[in-house]
Design a protein around this motif. Structure first.
Motif, mmCIF file in Angstrom:
data_model
loop_
_atom_site.group_PDB
_atom_site.id
_atom_site.type_symbol
_atom_site.label_atom_id
_atom_site.label_comp_id
_atom_site.label_asym_id
_atom_site.label_seq_id
_atom_site.Cartn_x
_atom_site.Cartn_y
_atom_site.Cartn_z
ATOM 1 N N ALA A 61 0.814 -1.215 0.000
ATOM 2 C CA ALA A 61 0.000 0.000 0.000
ATOM 3 C C ALA A 61 0.856 1.278 0.000
ATOM 4 O O ALA A 61 0.551 2.220 -0.750
ATOM 5 N N PRO A 62 1.940 1.373 0.817
ATOM 6 C CA PRO A 62 2.754 2.596 0.773
ATOM 7 C C PRO A 62 3.360 2.866 -0.605
ATOM 8 O O PRO A 62 3.390 4.004 -1.074
ATOM 9 N N CYS A 63 3.842 1.798 -1.272
ATOM 10 C CA CYS A 63 4.424 1.964 -2.609
ATOM 11 C C CYS A 63 3.364 2.425 -3.605
ATOM 12 O O CYS A 63 3.581 3.381 -4.351
ATOM 13 N N LEU A 64 2.226 1.761 -3.614
ATOM 14 C CA LEU A 64 1.170 2.120 -4.562
ATOM 15 C C LEU A 64 0.654 3.528 -4.298
ATOM 16 O O LEU A 64 0.413 4.297 -5.238
ATOM 17 N N HIS A 65 0.489 3.900 -3.041
ATOM 18 C CA HIS A 65 0.020 5.253 -2.710
ATOM 19 C C HIS A 65 0.967 6.313 -3.271
ATOM 20 O O HIS A 65 0.528 7.271 -3.930
ATOM 21 N N LEU A 66 2.254 6.157 -3.029
ATOM 22 C CA LEU A 66 3.218 7.143 -3.526
ATOM 23 C C LEU A 66 3.260 7.162 -5.051
ATOM 24 O O LEU A 66 3.390 8.232 -5.661
ATOM 25 N N CYS A 67 3.128 5.988 -5.671
ATOM 26 C CA CYS A 67 3.099 5.936 -7.141
ATOM 27 C C CYS A 67 1.871 6.662 -7.688
ATOM 28 O O CYS A 67 1.975 7.422 -8.668
ATOM 29 N N PHE A 68 0.707 6.435 -7.085
ATOM 30 C CA PHE A 68 -0.505 7.135 -7.530
ATOM 31 C C PHE A 68 -0.292 8.648 -7.460
ATOM 32 O O PHE A 68 -0.609 9.384 -8.402
ATOM 33 N N GLU A 69 0.212 9.108 -6.315
ATOM 34 C CA GLU A 69 0.359 10.549 -6.099
ATOM 35 C C GLU A 69 1.382 11.163 -7.061
ATOM 36 O O GLU A 69 1.168 12.237 -7.621
ATOM 37 N N ALA A 70 2.513 10.477 -7.239
ATOM 38 C CA ALA A 70 3.534 10.982 -8.162
ATOM 39 C C ALA A 70 3.000 11.042 -9.584
ATOM 40 O O ALA A 70 3.257 12.002 -10.327
ATOM 41 N N MET A 71 2.245 10.016 -9.982
ATOM 42 C CA MET A 71 1.705 9.984 -11.339
ATOM 43 C C MET A 71 0.658 11.065 -11.532
ATOM 44 O O MET A 71 0.584 11.682 -12.602
ATOM 45 N N LYS A 72 -0.157 11.328 -10.525
ATOM 46 C CA LYS A 72 -1.149 12.402 -10.615
ATOM 47 C C LYS A 72 -0.465 13.750 -10.859
ATOM 48 O O LYS A 72 -0.883 14.533 -11.711
ATOM 49 N N LEU A 73 0.591 14.012 -10.103
ATOM 50 C CA LEU A 73 1.332 15.263 -10.277
ATOM 51 C C LEU A 73 1.944 15.350 -11.671
ATOM 52 O O LEU A 73 1.908 16.403 -12.323
ATOM 53 N N ALA A 74 2.495 14.239 -12.138
ATOM 54 C CA ALA A 74 3.125 14.227 -13.458
ATOM 55 C C ALA A 74 2.106 14.463 -14.568
ATOM 56 O O ALA A 74 2.359 15.221 -15.517
ATOM 57 N N LEU A 75 0.952 13.826 -14.470
ATOM 58 C CA LEU A 75 -0.064 13.956 -15.518
ATOM 59 C C LEU A 75 -0.658 15.359 -15.550
ATOM 60 O O LEU A 75 -1.035 15.860 -16.615
ATOM 61 N N LEU A 76 -0.750 16.012 -14.404
ATOM 62 C CA LEU A 76 -1.236 17.396 -14.385
ATOM 63 C C LEU A 76 -0.277 18.324 -15.135
ATOM 64 O O LEU A 76 -0.703 19.191 -15.902
ATOM 65 N N ASP A 77 1.026 18.151 -14.905
ATOM 66 C CA ASP A 77 2.002 18.954 -15.644
ATOM 67 C C ASP A 77 1.976 18.626 -17.132
ATOM 68 O O ASP A 77 2.125 19.507 -17.985
ATOM 69 N N LEU A 78 1.793 17.342 -17.446
ATOM 70 C CA LEU A 78 1.712 16.925 -18.847
ATOM 71 C C LEU A 78 0.554 17.628 -19.547
ATOM 72 O O LEU A 78 0.705 18.184 -20.635
ATOM 73 N N GLU A 79 -0.615 17.615 -18.903
ATOM 74 C CA GLU A 79 -1.805 18.215 -19.505
ATOM 75 C C GLU A 79 -1.650 19.716 -19.684
ATOM 76 O O GLU A 79 -2.125 20.293 -20.662
#
Length: 532
Positions: free
Chosen positions: A284-302
């Protein structure tokens, strides 16, 4: 001695394959086309071109002769990046699409200049050892003599037909008997065979300046489209400098915008600041951090990404250590967040990979974008055209706003990883729209950080950030882990991996230090990894 873990496995009957030469594609006959080139004395680029050309015949639901393409090549000494995506017709502008909220998805008004043919030619001219006519032969044979349609492709074909049957040329080409082919039926496309022959014999000239170009433009003009002979003849595939981020003692490399590979690198950079390697990959800690990092990355991408020539600032600014540290600091390790894009300081698809005994490796992707793309097929040619124009924005303030001669934002990206010594470690990709950057991150984490063998990394349950705090996950993730993630505020939905395209399709080849390759292929699709 190998440092990969061959004991870890997930819900798949597949095992990694090993050999001194390797080909991994999303369709078995396409993989065999690549292997045939290697057995005839060709190299990894020859194998990649042959497989790519064959896939336009064998998997028309995801790509065609009218696709766009990108590639990363390790030539034995260094990496090379190729952007063969097409540009908008010169006459396109905001006024042309006035009154629309989004760019068209289907028909001629979604079609930009097709770039895949230029990718085959550019790769052949620089690296191939066999003639293009030889590389095209498997594809020509499959188109002329037919191939049996698999159940998966038949289902996608039917869905494409339901959506696109009214588009110019679609039914004539893809439902010649009044319906799409069913599972187990032979499908032939003699017009496509003839077109591939012309492309190979003229090294692409017929497609961009000759007989085929004339047919493409005549069809465009018949339907009021803006695509012109000048648009086709002015097209070029560009060799580009790659973007990269250090990771897990090595580095991950992606093509620069107009693709979304930078999102993978942003997420990797954020996760490095959280020392992601201390957590097991399915925890769960790994997946949580991955979700959050990916959300931040996709916002910058958009917000920021479009044609590299038209960005407001260099793409590297999104990858600076200072900026990524600022973004990482926004993550709460215990709660799902709602983010917005940052402010950096201004200082459908098929994927394949090949490798040969000389050390050359290729990461290659081509796509019509949404399934059969625009649905438009040029009469009598078998040329199905992508709908990459849909990737443009109609916001006049956005860097990705539609304009003549401009490349749209595109989802398709090949990936590559080097080890600590700067030598090739992995050629990889995960086709599937917005899943691609997220899939790249997941494969890099599993292979580079946790040493999973490529087949295990591909079979592992995947996740996909949707929007806000919504995350879709595959059913293989432990239910207790899902319960913890929900308690942290993530809005989790669970889906069967085989129910659709939500989790993409991966191929990967890892170079073993002992001098051979370990290959894996997508168990959710028809993919196959072959070695010789």
């Amino acid at each position: 001695m190998s440092n990969l873990d061959y004991h870890v496995s997930y819900a798949s009957h597949r095992v990694p394959v090993m050999g001194r030469n390797a080909v991994a594609t999303s369709q078995p006959l396409a993989a065999q086309a690549g292997i045939r080139m290697l057995q005839q004395g060709g190299n990894a680029v020859d194998a990649a071109i042959a497989s790519a050309m064959a896939l336009t015949v064998l998997e028309p639901t995801g790509n065609g002769i009218g696709s766009d393409a990108f590639a990363i090549v390790w030539d034995g000494k260094q990496l090379h990046g190729l952007n063969a995506s097409g540009r908008a017709p010169a006459e396109w502008n905001l006024a042309r699409f006035a009154g629309l909220k989004t760019m068209p998805q289907t028909g001629w008004e979604a079609v930009t200049v097709p770039g895949a043919v230029s990718a085959w030619v550019a790769l052949a001219e620089r690296f191939a050892s066999l003639p293009l006519t030889t590389l095209a032969q498997p594809a020509i044979d499959y188109a002329r003599n037919g191939f049996p349609v698999s159940p998966l492709i038949a289902r996608l074909w039917q869905a494409g037909y339901n959506k696109l049957q009214q588009q110019p040329g679609f039914t004539e080409c893809f439902a010649p008997g009044g319906r799409p082919p069913r599972a187990g039926e032979l499908y032939r496309n003699p017009a496509q065979a003839a077109t591939l022959q012309k492309i190979a014999e003229t090294r692409g000239e017929a497609f961009y300046r000759g007989e085929l170009a004339q047919k493409i433009v005549a069809s465009a003009q018949q339907h009021g489209a803006a695509l012109s002979i000048a648009d086709l003849s002015n097209h070029r595939a560009d060799w580009v400098r790659l973007l990269s981020r250090p990771f897990a003692g090595g580095s991950v490399h992606e093509l620069p915008p107009n693709g979304q590979g930078i999102a993978t690198l942003i997420a990797i950079g954020i996760l490095e600041h959280w020392d992601i390697g201390r957590y097991p990959p399915d925890s769960a800690p790994c997946l949580h951090l991955c979700f959050e990092a990916m959300k931040l990355a996709l916002l910058d991408l958009e917000r920021y990404v479009g044609d590299d020539d038209r960005l407001a600032f260099p793409a590297e600014h999104l990858l600076s250590d200072e900026y990524l540290q600022q973004r990482a600091a926004l993550i709460d390790p215990d709660r799902a967040g709602d983010f917005t894009f940052g402010s950096p300081q201004q200082s459908g698809t098929v994927y394949l990979t090949t490798a040969d005994a000389s050390g050359m490796m290729v990461s290659f992707i081509q796509s019509n974008y949404m399934g059969f793309g625009s649905g438009v097929v040029v009469p009598g040619t078998g040329i199905s055209l992508q709908n990459r124009g849909n990737g443009f924005s109609l916001d006049p303030q956005h860097p990705n706003v539609v304009a003549g001669g401009k490349r749209p934002f595109t989802t398709i990206i090949p990936g590559f990883a080097l080890d600590a010594a700067g030598q090739p470690l992995m050629s990889f990709g995960v086709m599937g729209g917005t899943m691609q950057a997220q899939g790249h991150l997941q494969l890099a984490l599993r292979v580079m950080l946790h040493k999973q063998n490529p087949q295990a990394a591909i079979d592992a349950p995947r996740w996909r950030v949707v929007q806000g705090r919504e995350v879709m996950v595959e059913s293989g993730i432990d239910r207790n882990v899902l319960a913890t993630l929900r308690e942290m505020g993530h809005l989790i939905s669970v889906e069967d991996p085989l129910s659709g395209h939500n989790f993409g399709g991966a191929q990967a080849i890892v170079r073993d230090p002992q001098g051979f390759y370990v290959a894996g292929s997508e168990s959710r699709k028809d993919g196959q990894a072959l070695v010789c």
